[in-house]
Design a protein around this motif. Structure first.
Motif, PDB file in Angstrom:
ATOM      1  N   TRP A  68      38.746 -15.394 -44.140  1.00 21.34           N
ATOM      2  CA  TRP A  68      37.800 -14.415 -43.587  1.00 21.34           C
ATOM      3  C   TRP A  68      36.468 -15.114 -43.390  1.00 21.34           C
ATOM      4  N   ILE A  93      34.874 -10.504 -47.006  1.00 18.02           N
ATOM      5  CA  ILE A  93      35.034  -9.166 -46.442  1.00 18.02           C
ATOM      6  C   ILE A  93      33.862  -8.311 -46.908  1.00 18.02           C
ATOM      7  N   HIS A 132      42.389  -8.073 -37.292  1.00 17.00           N
ATOM      8  CA  HIS A 132      41.490  -7.328 -38.176  1.00 17.00           C
ATOM      9  C   HIS A 132      41.374  -5.875 -37.727  1.00 17.00           C
ATOM     10  N   ASP A 171      30.961  -3.729 -43.514  1.00 19.06           N
ATOM     11  CA  ASP A 171      31.323  -3.276 -42.162  1.00 19.06           C
ATOM     12  C   ASP A 171      32.830  -3.105 -42.031  1.00 19.06           C
ATOM     13  N   PHE A 172      33.590  -4.101 -42.486  1.00 16.76           N
ATOM     14  CA  PHE A 172      35.045  -3.975 -42.401  1.00 16.76           C
ATOM     15  C   PHE A 172      35.535  -2.878 -43.334  1.00 16.76           C
ATOM     16  N   ASP A 179      32.674 -10.283 -41.028  1.00 14.05           N
ATOM     17  CA  ASP A 179      33.094  -9.014 -40.426  1.00 14.05           C
ATOM     18  C   ASP A 179      32.904  -9.003 -38.914  1.00 14.05           C
TER      19      ASP A 179
END
Length: 241
Positions: free
Chosen positions: A46, A84, A56, A87-88, A49
């Motif tokens: 990752w 992460i 994703h 936002d995600f 985001d």
């Protein structure tokens, strides 16, 4: 009524069968659960985001739909996807938990974590972990252009694979004393973690009390899930993807 625990899916564009298996798992089993806990390494890597990766978006939508059907999803960062962010999490409607968290599972207090912090026989990794988890280092990395972050992440993954080939099996497993310390520090007798890719349920006696450590399996040729129900029944199961 069941609470589900999974970890180490390592989702990536290179493994479409694992992604398909995960989406099917959400639709067929997780939708009937009381809650889903993902204990790290949902993704292979990752880099932020803001990465416009279609995978994703697909995963975020599937987790959001699970939430909308009444099943909350909780997430603990792994060593692969520790970046992460909020936002995600907002897009996927999952709750971000601290790296060590005690939860109530049908009246039992359970310590959940990814598991890499228990591997104290690998001091080199722990030094690297402290460096990359530094908030200043993370802000610097996330401020870089996307293509540069991709390049750095690729280099780190290659270095990690080379390094792991030279490490002993003992070094890459959890240290028993670290497990005991974590249980004592949190004053619990139950622990669930992933990271080591060695699925098993271990019974231990600590201070005259029976304790239990469940290790989640990685998703490779098959999926892996730990099921816990209100009758204190625990099942560690694998299934075809």
């Amino acid at each position: 009524m069941t609470t589900l625990f999974i970890a180490d899916l390592h989702l990536s564009d290179n493994e479409p069968a694992i992604t398909a298996g995960f989406l099917a798992f959400l639709q067929r089993e997780a939708v009937h659960a009381d809650a889903l806990y993902i204990l790290g390494d949902l993704f292979e890597f990752w880099i932020g985001d803001d990465d416009p990766n279609e995978l994703h978006d697909i995963v975020a939508q599937a987790l959001a739909e699970l939430h909308d059907k009444g099943v909350p999803c909780y997430f603990i960062h792994g060593n692969r996807d520790f970046l992460i962010g909020k936002d995600f999490a907002k897009r996927s409607k999952m709750v971000l938990l601290p790296e060590e968290c005690v939860i109530d599972v049908y009246g039992q207090k359970v310590l959940i974590l990814h598991g890499d912090t228990l591997c104290i026989d690998d001091p080199g990794y722990l030094r690297f972990r402290r460096y990359i988890r530094n908030p200043i280092i993370q802000r610097i990395f996330l401020s870089m252009p996307l293509f540069l972050r991709q390049k750095i992440a690729g280099k780190l993954r290659r270095q990690s694979k080379r390094s792991n080939r030279t490490k002993s099996s003992l070094m890459m497993d959890v240290n028993p004393l670290a497990v005991i310390k974590a249980l004592k520090d949190h004053q619990v007798i139950h622990m669930i973690h992933g990271h080591t890719h060695r699925p098993a349920i271990h019974d231990m006696t600590i201070g005259g009390r029976l304790s239990q450590r469940a290790v989640l399996g990685a998703w490779h040729e098959s999926g892996s899930v730990l099921r816990v129900n209100p009758d204190d029944q625990i099942e560690l199961a694998s299934f075809p993807l």
